[in-house]
Enzyme design. Structure first.
Site, mmCIF file in Angstrom:
data_model
loop_
_atom_site.group_PDB
_atom_site.id
_atom_site.type_symbol
_atom_site.label_atom_id
_atom_site.label_comp_id
_atom_site.label_asym_id
_atom_site.label_seq_id
_atom_site.Cartn_x
_atom_site.Cartn_y
_atom_site.Cartn_z
ATOM 1 N N HIS A 1 0.834 -1.199 0.000
ATOM 2 C CA HIS A 1 0.000 0.000 0.000
ATOM 3 C C HIS A 1 0.873 1.255 0.000
ATOM 4 C CE1 HIS A 1 -2.395 -3.281 1.639
ATOM 5 N NE2 HIS A 1 -3.480 -2.635 1.257
ATOM 6 N N HIS B 1 -3.924 3.811 -3.140
ATOM 7 C CA HIS B 1 -4.041 3.247 -1.790
ATOM 8 C C HIS B 1 -3.357 1.885 -1.688
ATOM 9 C CE1 HIS B 1 -5.849 1.763 1.963
ATOM 10 N NE2 HIS B 1 -6.143 0.665 1.285
ATOM 11 N N GLU C 1 -18.629 -4.163 24.107
ATOM 12 C CA GLU C 1 -17.931 -5.451 24.084
ATOM 13 C C GLU C 1 -16.765 -5.493 23.104
ATOM 14 O OE1 GLU C 1 -22.071 -6.738 25.564
ATOM 15 O OE2 GLU C 1 -21.282 -5.325 24.078
ATOM 16 N N HIS D 1 -29.881 -14.565 22.987
ATOM 17 C CA HIS D 1 -28.995 -14.615 24.150
ATOM 18 C C HIS D 1 -28.501 -16.030 24.464
ATOM 19 C CE1 HIS D 1 -30.377 -10.559 24.648
ATOM 20 N NE2 HIS D 1 -29.763 -10.400 25.804
#
Length: 658
Positions: free
Chosen positions: A28, A262, A409, A471
């Protein structure tokens, strides 16, 4: 105006960086050409590192969150005296080289973390900054600030579009982590085109809203402006800082400013044009002597001196604060370990307790014994039972070891990695097991890095109950059991849980995942530490020679033992094997494995309240759950999914008879 030597250094970084990528025909170049002045300024004027002592404890940490810019990092480390010879630069992205496609921790000297998945570097750096702040509060004394370093990050537009970055930066601002400085390579271009095609939000406003200090440099080639911005960031007393630096992607290349630069290596013709545009006339992979000498003085010698000054300060510290000095050395050189097991929570056989309660109790005990463990839960402490000691870590209590991660999380796992990567501290975090899906990318990076971070989960099966399929974990155990370098435990009772927790603390090589039950489980008379340490062991042996066996773990162990005892009444002799950790079992000798799962016993059945896939290695018949769960009270779940003595008994009889 930038002075002459800065310009020469930056030209060298740009051209040699492009040469590295062109030779590899992979890489890159866009960020290498655009961000070279940023990295040059940081390394020569601010970053305190020592290539002769790459694990120097008080070094600054530099994280390349935009890991695709690895060629620039390797080149900078090369000039900074690290063990990256020119031949390794020429072997960029090739087999067995020290310069892989993305930076790899533990593989290349000077690389502070494995990066590549965007956003992970920023999030992990927050953990490093937490570690620095906690250790500074614990050990710094008047005129002896021995823990005093910065965490720097280079990121791009993509990093800031990832949700994990925003989660982590929100927490960093809330905690006032002022030693964290993010350098944002802002070039308005990404792989698919202009950033404006995908985003129109104001980074400045978002950053300020998260209680960060925001600075801006209009010209990414202006070394003096970048330098001044970093100086201002260091003066921020109560906030982390993001410096947006406007750059041109692929600067100097014929395709500069275009999205194609890029990730597309320059052709040889384009490389020649780049050299002409930059007025650079050195041989390939060759730097001017004045550039090499400048980096020697501005980075290598300056870093050596900073380390020397720190060692002198440590000498003074040892005389004034001997006990603290001794403790700090234990922290730094992995000398913190359990001296005794007095007070370890114990549970009587026949009693009933959920393994999540045991997990919390054992962790509290461990925290009283091990002052270097720090972490918390994702807004779930009353459910996971997991928390740190000494109060909540905050702006006003850096000594707290209980981190309130909030409902973050994804960032929580990366932050835990950063705490552990920093060194001397052991990070842990906790949540509902089903939401480990949010954490998996960071846990995977920990596994790649052989990082002994700790991930504790509760609600390990469909026995979550009324919360239903969103869950109730099904496939998560299989996901993590299939992950290399990862130790996964699913304990069957309080004794196995205590054993797993102790083993996790002893494990310094890989991440550990421990999952616990929501429901109470009977403490069995057959579970033991030695068995858990081997991953699997015989939990029930019938009176006669076994001709069949169960292999199981978790809450299903007691069920299988009950079935085996019922079969024994009919003179059908069945061994029951508890396998709380497949990974540990697979590491045992063939002799041991065959003693537990004899090849002669072909009639085998595995039982677990989750995906059956991973159990077929050990049994031809698996009673699992290969569909999503349902919302219902816990009392109905065993019957609904066939986890009852009668159902398993009947299925096992079919195995024995056929």
């Amino acid at each position: 105006m930038n002075n002459y030597i800065d310009n020469e250094c930056i030209k060298t970084l740009r051209v040699m960086g492009a040469e590295i990528i062109t030779k590899a025909k992979s890489g890159h170049p866009g960020i290498v050409l655009g961000a070279a002045p940023i990295v040059h300024t940081l390394f020569t004027r601010h970053l305190n590192i020592d290539s002769n002592d790459d694990k120097w404890f008080n070094r600054d940490r530099f994280i390349l969150s935009a890991g695709h810019g690895s060629a620039l990092l390797y080149l900078m480390l090369y000039f900074s005296g690290f063990n990256i010879p020119v031949k390794e630069l020429q072997s960029f992205r090739q087999k067995d080289s020290l310069t892989p496609g993305h930076p790899e921790y533990g593989h290349t000297q000077g690389v502070e973390m494995t990066t590549g998945p965007l956003g992970q570097g920023i999030a992990t750096s927050v953990g490093m900054a937490i570690a620095e702040a906690h250790l500074a509060a614990k050990f710094n004394r008047l005129s002896c600030e021995i823990i005093d370093h910065y965490t720097y990050v280079l990121c791009g537009d993509g990093d800031l579009q990832e949700g994990v970055s925003m989660e982590a930066m929100s927490l960093a601002g809330h905690l006032g982590l002022n030693k964290l400085i993010v350098l944002y390579d802002s070039n308005d271009i990404q792989l698919d085109g202009s950033v404006s095609l995908a985003a129109s939000d104001s980074i400045e406003n978002k950053i300020k809203a998260m209680h960060w200090n925001y600075l801006r440099v209009e010209d990414g080639n202006d070394v003096e402006a970048i330098d001044e911005a970093i100086k201002k960031a260091k003066l921020s007393s109560d906030q982390p800082t993001l410096i947006e630096i406007k750059t041109e992607i692929g600067y100097g290349a014929p395709t500069s400013g275009e999205s194609s630069v890029h990730g597309k290596p320059l052709t040889e013709d384009e490389l020649s044009i780049l050299k002409e545009n930059l007025d650079y006339h050195q041989l390939s992979f060759t730097a001017p002597k004045e550039v090499v000498d400048y980096y020697q003085n501005a980075v290598v010698s300056r870093g050596n001196q900073a380390n020397s000054n720190w060692n002198y300060l440590m000498s003074e510290y040892s005389k004034r604060y001997k006990e603290d000095y001794d403790l700090l050395n234990e922290y730094m050189f992995d000398g913190i370990h359990l001296e005794d097991y007095e007070g370890l929570p114990e549970y009587s056989v026949g009693s009933s307790v959920s393994t999540r309660v045991v997990m919390g109790n054992v962790l509290d005990w461990l925290s009283s014994k091990l002052p270097n463990i720090i972490g918390g839960s994702a807004d779930l402490t009353p459910s996971t039972m997991v928390k740190g000691a000494n109060g909540i870590f905050s702006r006003v209590n850096r000594l707290g070891r209980n981190i309130k991660f909030g409902v973050r999380e994804h960032a929580m796992a990366a932050i835990t990695n950063g705490i552990t990567l920093h060194g001397s501290l052991r990070g842990f975090c906790a949540g509902f097991f089903v939401f480990s899906d949010y954490m998996k990318p960071a846990i995977r990076l920990a596994a790649i890095m052989h990082l002994p971070a700790l991930y504790f989960f509760s609600h390990d099966s469909v026995c979550v109950g009324e919360d239903g399929p969103t869950h109730q974990p099904i496939e998560q155990l299989t996901m993590f059991r299939s992950m290399p370098n990862t130790k996964v435990f699913r304990p069957a009772d309080a004794k196995e849980m205590a054993s797993a927790m102790l083993l996790a603390m002893d494990n310094k090589e890989d991440p550990t995942i421990i999952v616990s039950s929501r429901q109470n489980l009977e403490v069995l008379d057959c579970t033991d530490f030695d068995g858990v340490s081997k991953g699997a062991y015989i939990a029930f042996e019938p009176k006669g020679t076994p001709g069949a066996l169960f292999v199981t773990c978790g809450s299903e162990l007691a069920l299988c033992i009950a079935v085996a005892k019922k079969l024994e009444e009919e003179n059908i002799f069945v061994r029951v094997v508890s396998m709380p950790s497949m990974d540990l079992f697979e590491r045992q000798s063939e002799e041991y494995k065959n003693s537990i799962l004899p090849k002669r016993i072909t009639k085998r059945m595995a039982v677990e309240m989750g995906s059956s896939m991973c159990w077929y290695k050990y049994a031809s018949k698996v009673h699992g759950i290969d569909e999503f769960g349902k919302s219902m009270p816990l009392k109905h779940i065993p019957e609904a999914y066939g986890f009852t003595v009668d159902t398993i008994y009947k299925e096992f009889l079919d195995i024995v008879k056929n």
